[in-house]
Design an enzyme around this catalytic site. Structure first.
Site, mmCIF file in Angstrom:
data_model
loop_
_atom_site.group_PDB
_atom_site.id
_atom_site.type_symbol
_atom_site.label_atom_id
_atom_site.label_comp_id
_atom_site.label_asym_id
_atom_site.label_seq_id
_atom_site.Cartn_x
_atom_site.Cartn_y
_atom_site.Cartn_z
ATOM 1 N N ASN A 1 0.856 -1.181 0.000
ATOM 2 C CA ASN A 1 0.000 0.000 0.000
ATOM 3 C C ASN A 1 0.893 1.233 0.000
ATOM 4 O O ASN A 1 1.524 1.536 1.005
ATOM 5 C CB ASN A 1 -0.885 -0.031 1.267
ATOM 6 C CG ASN A 1 -1.686 1.246 1.463
ATOM 7 O OD1 ASN A 1 -1.822 2.050 0.543
ATOM 8 N ND2 ASN A 1 -2.216 1.424 2.667
ATOM 9 N N LYS B 1 -0.043 4.231 -0.192
ATOM 10 C CA LYS B 1 -0.756 5.378 0.412
ATOM 11 C C LYS B 1 -0.611 6.606 -0.504
ATOM 12 O O LYS B 1 -0.571 6.454 -1.712
ATOM 13 C CB LYS B 1 -0.240 5.655 1.819
ATOM 14 C CG LYS B 1 -0.168 4.391 2.673
ATOM 15 C CD LYS B 1 0.105 4.698 4.110
ATOM 16 C CE LYS B 1 0.288 3.393 4.864
ATOM 17 N NZ LYS B 1 0.284 3.563 6.294
ATOM 18 N N HIS C 1 -9.214 0.880 5.353
ATOM 19 C CA HIS C 1 -7.926 1.088 6.040
ATOM 20 C C HIS C 1 -8.166 2.031 7.215
ATOM 21 O O HIS C 1 -8.997 2.945 7.123
ATOM 22 C CB HIS C 1 -6.915 1.681 5.055
ATOM 23 C CG HIS C 1 -5.516 1.673 5.574
ATOM 24 N ND1 HIS C 1 -5.075 2.559 6.518
ATOM 25 C CD2 HIS C 1 -4.468 0.859 5.312
ATOM 26 C CE1 HIS C 1 -3.802 2.315 6.798
ATOM 27 N NE2 HIS C 1 -3.414 1.275 6.082
ATOM 28 N N GLU D 1 -6.606 4.457 8.226
ATOM 29 C CA GLU D 1 -6.412 5.876 7.888
ATOM 30 C C GLU D 1 -7.664 6.441 7.224
ATOM 31 O O GLU D 1 -8.009 7.606 7.431
ATOM 32 C CB GLU D 1 -5.173 6.024 6.988
ATOM 33 C CG GLU D 1 -3.889 5.798 7.798
ATOM 34 C CD GLU D 1 -2.710 5.314 6.985
ATOM 35 O OE1 GLU D 1 -2.738 5.382 5.751
ATOM 36 O OE2 GLU D 1 -1.740 4.851 7.628
ATOM 37 N N GLU E 1 -4.844 -5.248 10.912
ATOM 38 C CA GLU E 1 -3.842 -4.201 11.049
ATOM 39 C C GLU E 1 -4.057 -3.435 12.350
ATOM 40 O O GLU E 1 -4.847 -2.473 12.387
ATOM 41 C CB GLU E 1 -3.947 -3.221 9.881
ATOM 42 C CG GLU E 1 -3.691 -3.839 8.525
ATOM 43 C CD GLU E 1 -3.163 -2.803 7.554
ATOM 44 O OE1 GLU E 1 -2.067 -3.008 7.046
ATOM 45 O OE2 GLU E 1 -3.827 -1.777 7.352
ATOM 46 N N GLY F 1 3.034 1.928 10.649
ATOM 47 C CA GLY F 1 4.007 3.003 10.463
ATOM 48 C C GLY F 1 4.765 3.383 11.719
ATOM 49 O O GLY F 1 5.407 4.433 11.756
ATOM 50 N N SER G 1 3.952 -2.518 10.196
ATOM 51 C CA SER G 1 5.419 -2.536 10.357
ATOM 52 C C SER G 1 6.057 -3.857 9.948
ATOM 53 O O SER G 1 7.029 -4.298 10.572
ATOM 54 C CB SER G 1 5.794 -2.147 11.792
ATOM 55 O OG SER G 1 5.384 -0.818 12.068
#
Ligand code: PEP
Length: 249
Positions: A9, A11, A93, A95, A163, A169, A209
């Site tokens: 991904n 992003k 996701h 985010e 996730e 991240g 990660s």
């Protein structure tokens, strides 16, 4: 036997020059024992699809609208992604759930639309650090799974990505036991809902990660069928060893 999947991904990272990394990745993985997917920013998708054609790599979107067309300025439909060459789309996701207020119901509607358009829907879910520390992880994951996965899902068109938000991240990774606990729980929930045929065929990815240095041990965990990778998917030199680790798992 579930086909393993290494999904990247990008992003909101990468302009035209990032395509050289994709070219490198496709050249290194002309064939593969696993499925390989890169989800670049939408403006790169069509060119990305042309670059990976003939290799083991496919490309996908990072989101789509729940409607198939219409007055939705700035949005992209599942059919448009498919037309641009996408095989898959990431949905829900964390985010997007945070930045765009996407609910489980929204993610579920998008997944339904994406599957009907011929895409593989990769539905993301995961707990926050506060939820994990409060011992609520399985309750949260169970509710997200129940609410985000459409009825009538099939084993080959739906992928679930676990996730944990606190691992995305951050360089922090759950223990292998924690990953195994959630993946085992997800598998049991899917089998309970869809039966052993479909519930046993839906692939479960871990995301958060994943790096070349920890991929192999994560891929050895039961019911981990691959990874959804953010930062380490941006460079072929980082993503390629993750693909190789999955092939060896
Ligand atoms: C992600 O974006 O889904 C992700 C897992 O990111 P990272 O690998 O950078 O933690």
């Amino acid at each position: 036997m579930r086909q393993k999947l290494a999904a990247g991904n990008w992003k909101m990272n990468g302009t035209s020059e990032a395509l050289s990394d994709l070219q490198e990745l496709a050249a290194a993985h002309a064939t593969s024992g696993v499925d390989v997917l890169i989800c670049p920013p939408t403006p790169l998708l069509h060119r990305a699809a042309e670059i990976v054609a003939g290799s083991a790599v496919t490309v996908g979107g990072q989101d789509c609208h729940m409607a198939s067309s219409g007055a939705h300025t700035g949005d992209t439909s599942a059919e448009m992604l498919r037309d641009a060459g996408a095989s898959s789309v990431i949905l829900g996701h964390s985010e997007r759930r945070a930045d765009h207020g996407e609910s489980d119901a929204t993610v579920c509607a998008k997944a339904d639309t994406a599957i009907k358009a011929g895409l593989i829907a990769i539905v993301c879910l995961g707990e926050s650090l506060a939820q994990r520390e409060a011992g609520e992880t399985l309750d949260i994951i169970g509710a997200q799974l129940a609410g985000s996965v459409p009825a009538g899902s099939a084993g080959d068109t739906l992928v679930i990505a676990y996730e944990p938000i606190w691992a995305i991240g951050t360089g922090k990774v759950p223990t292998l036991e924690q990953i195994g606990e959630v993946h085992g729980f997800l598998r049991a929930q899917l089998v309970a809902r869809f039966g052993t045929g479909i519930g046993g065929a839906i692939r479960l990815l871990y995301g958060g990660s994943v790096k070349p240095g920890n991929a192999a041990e994560i891929f050895a965990v039961d019911d981990v069928d691959g990874a959804l990778v953010g930062g380490a998917s941006l460079k072929a030199a980082d993503f390629s060893p993750i693909i190789t680790a999955l092939e060896a798992a």
